[in-house]
Design a protein around this motif. Sequence first.
Motif, mmCIF file in Angstrom:
data_model
loop_
_atom_site.group_PDB
_atom_site.id
_atom_site.type_symbol
_atom_site.label_atom_id
_atom_site.label_comp_id
_atom_site.label_asym_id
_atom_site.label_seq_id
_atom_site.Cartn_x
_atom_site.Cartn_y
_atom_site.Cartn_z
ATOM 1 N N LEU A 1 -2.492 -6.336 -3.424
ATOM 2 C CA LEU A 1 -1.212 -6.161 -2.844
ATOM 3 C C LEU A 1 -0.897 -6.788 -1.455
ATOM 4 N N ALA A 2 0.045 -6.963 -0.943
ATOM 5 C CA ALA A 2 0.407 -7.356 0.268
ATOM 6 C C ALA A 2 0.099 -6.369 1.514
ATOM 7 N N PRO A 3 -0.012 -6.731 2.529
ATOM 8 C CA PRO A 3 -0.542 -5.954 3.786
ATOM 9 C C PRO A 3 0.335 -4.921 4.086
ATOM 10 N N ASP A 4 1.739 -5.221 3.908
ATOM 11 C CA ASP A 4 2.634 -3.926 4.201
ATOM 12 C C ASP A 4 2.845 -3.011 2.995
ATOM 13 N N GLN A 5 1.963 -2.989 1.947
ATOM 14 C CA GLN A 5 2.191 -2.241 0.832
ATOM 15 C C GLN A 5 0.784 -1.051 0.726
ATOM 16 N N THR A 6 0.139 -1.110 2.096
ATOM 17 C CA THR A 6 -0.847 0.022 2.033
ATOM 18 C C THR A 6 -0.362 0.814 3.384
ATOM 19 N N LEU A 7 -0.176 1.891 3.321
ATOM 20 C CA LEU A 7 0.109 2.907 4.446
ATOM 21 C C LEU A 7 -1.302 3.119 5.150
ATOM 22 N N ARG B 1 1.404 -13.803 3.783
ATOM 23 C CA ARG B 1 2.352 -14.479 4.175
ATOM 24 C C ARG B 1 3.511 -13.823 3.735
ATOM 25 N N GLY B 2 4.621 -13.589 4.925
ATOM 26 C CA GLY B 2 5.947 -12.896 4.818
ATOM 27 C C GLY B 2 5.756 -11.457 5.110
ATOM 28 N N SER B 3 4.622 -10.617 5.364
ATOM 29 C CA SER B 3 4.482 -9.484 5.699
ATOM 30 C C SER B 3 4.210 -9.117 7.002
ATOM 31 N N THR B 4 4.315 -7.802 7.460
ATOM 32 C CA THR B 4 3.786 -7.251 8.768
ATOM 33 C C THR B 4 2.434 -6.265 8.452
#
Length: 934
Positions: A126-132, A154-157
Amino acid sequence: MTSRLLPGLLLTISPLGLLAASPASAAQPGTAAQQPPAPTTASAAPEDQSATSPESTIVVTGTRRTDRTIADSPVPIDVIGSEALASSGLGETNKILNNLVPSFNFPQPSIADGTDVIRPASLRGLAPDQTLVLVNGKRRHVSSLLNINGTVGRGSTAVDLNNIPGLAIDRIEVLRDGASSQYGSDAIAGVINVRLRKSPRGGKAQVSYGKYITQLEDVPQLLSLQDVGGTAVVSTTDSRVLVGNYGSDRKVRDGALLTLGANIGVPLAGGYLNVTGEFRDRDATNRAGFDVRPNYIRPTAAVDPRELSFNRLNFRLGDPKTRDVNLIANAAVPIGADGFEVYSFATFADRKGRSAANYRQQSSVNNRDFSTITPSTTPSNANFTALTPDGFLPEIASRYKDWAAALGVRGALAGWNVDLSGVYGHNQIDYRTENSLNTSYGTTSIRNFDSGGLRFNQFTANLDVSREFNAGFSKPLSVAFGAEYRRDNFKERPGQRESYAAGPLFIAPVATTAANCTTLGGVYATATGICSFPGRAAPFGAQGFPGIPDYARLSKSRSSKAAYVELDTDPLPGLTTTIAGRVEDYSDFGSTANGKVALRYEFIPAIAIRGSVSTGFRAPSLQQQYYTGFSTNFINGLPVDIVTFPVSSAVSSALGAKPLKPEKSTNVSAGLTLNPLRGLTVTADYFHIKLKDRIVLTENLGAFGSGTSAQNTAVQAILTANNLSGFGAARFFINGLDTTTSGLDAVGTYRWKWDGLGSWSLSAAYNRTKNRIDRRLNALGPLAQIPGLVLFGRVEGIRFEQGQPRDKVVLSADGNVGKFGVTARTTRFGRVISPGAAAPLINTTSVTDYGPDDLVLQPKWISDLELRYSVGPVQLAAGANNLFDVYPTRRPFGPRPTTVGGSYPIDAYYIPYSGFSPFGFNGRFLYGRVSIDF
């Protein structure tokens, strides 16, 4: 920890909730409440539990119980101990985790602007910003950087874990399960909890040094260009390049990495203070091939004699040069007589980075002096005048600062464990573009630019309350609840005007009369009524990294409030249950409620099944909503200036943008755990994650490779109408996809100790992950009349579905025999597809078919080895990462096969490896380390 509140309905219908709803019920005779555990100060258990068994290793992630172990957890958890983190020469926490955790992916792209220095990692595809990410159980702030170029993530923080050196870490717990209802609405893929050291005495100091000693694969050394009569020769098979004389594959010695670090613990008023400092100095690496394109302008067919002496290794592809200073402190002090303690931890990181953009050739339009021709003159080779004699390589110098501080108090109050805390985090990045120029200013352009900066701030306050009750179950009922308040702020700081502005050598086309066009000195098109200025079409903005424009200046904030409840018990022998829920309200997106149920049943001793069902919610980040910025992407070797707009802008609206909605997820997992022998643990877990309204960045609309000529023309017309005719493409964020991510994690660990043969730990781990796009939400709006236009098309679709390894295997052995120690590990990274811009040859509008330049990165095994020898408190270590010097599949170059036709992208000559490689492309790294315990 961060918090969630169980919706009232769930609390009402849950039998556990009915029993827990009244504390008085736990006070009946024979059901007295258990005492809360003592605060975790200096008397805590030994820190390094990396050698303990899963049956005895207590975990604090995935539950708020104080007695849950890895073996009896109803959800899968990986625990990485401090010794495992130390047994590597890589020096970066993300790189180490990439080699240890099979569901973790950390590619290392290059020539990707700020992403070179702050690289995102992902969990379970998943995207990097979907892991806490948590530190000591508290939410960690993300970076201010938005990854907008063609990389994984791409598109994530993302949170930058490299700010926390391994020497400061007690262990890392990786929860591989949806946990939005327990820790945060964005914990869709899972949770990474970094637990800092808390030893009250002693410490460790260490120094390590290493460098890459490698031979590139399929990149031969250019000995010279073929010389005929003092002139280089153009290839007869590929007229874009010159003929070279080559030797064996290029050998490289670079990327020297020096790391100095120390950790020390001291008693502090009955508690502890543990401090870590690290200095890390890394030289750049370069894995570029040789640029055999003619560099100098050719007014005629003749080749410039200077080509023979030009340095063909003009690109830099690899790790940037960085210098890091990291400081970490972790402390706790008892207060009063009731078992309370005050605790605090703080982190500080300062990083200076220097990376390279693409080389600008002497003959490039980016190096043309437009002042030597009139506004109406069409540029040609014959009227070309260069701004620099040989071209130039722009460099991006970044200054990165990050700090965070937490302060809290915890203890027992009226029989309840209470934890009240506040955490403030700040991240900032400032950029300078150096050895560059703004072509539209011509000979008056400065060479070094302040290109602006980004800021992100986050404040989080938490109240966590828990207690255990003897409610007649097999184990006490753990009841936890709490609340959270969070405030985020994102800022953009513009660069100096010359870094982004259009100078006098750029004049945008205008609609006017023929007479006025003549007065202006332009070229008039009667059919359209447009007056254009071909001799004033200079690219504007600092080459390599255009500055943030003044109109992008902003400071945007939002807040959220949340509450949670979590119930955990074993109602029957062998049956473990966890029920959790959370409600959350955002100031800009309204409310959401999420829940989770997790079960584990040990139906016979040492064999258990487990599973969970949970929902999640992730609001779009402030960066995704408001970021504005320019960048130059090279597509098929050609520069394209791209502008990223916020969804609220007039341009985005004209291109079909709509206000972003939150993502919503449903996560289902099921697994099996086995403990057939003492020291042997085997787990296997299947996961299935459905995401709706996934937030993605569109294709580079208007650029070659993103659509047909007619589609690109329509986008260009919109850019021109908004006074942005100097840009080649535009993009913005959309709720563009419904997706499914599914896969399997399997982990086996065996630990044993034999007399005379020392203690050993063997492990084997496997991950298989498949990302699938279920539906493209192609809301075109004003562009719906253009047939076939897709906002999230083939290139981005392939990157999403196949840009990360489909599977990954990690095999490792770690042992100690007397004074000797060894760590051996080999990791197999599965197949990856690196998409190219060219459309499929047959079905040219397909968003799923492969194109002629899509590259299959074949599976590769990467092996690491470290040997150690201890003499008293001193330990000597030597090792190799990527021992066998393995490289990813080389990009093909030159003419394509005759059955395909055409040629591969020109940049494949000098950019031989794809940034999608899951293990990077630096080759073998050799290192030595000396450490002393005190």
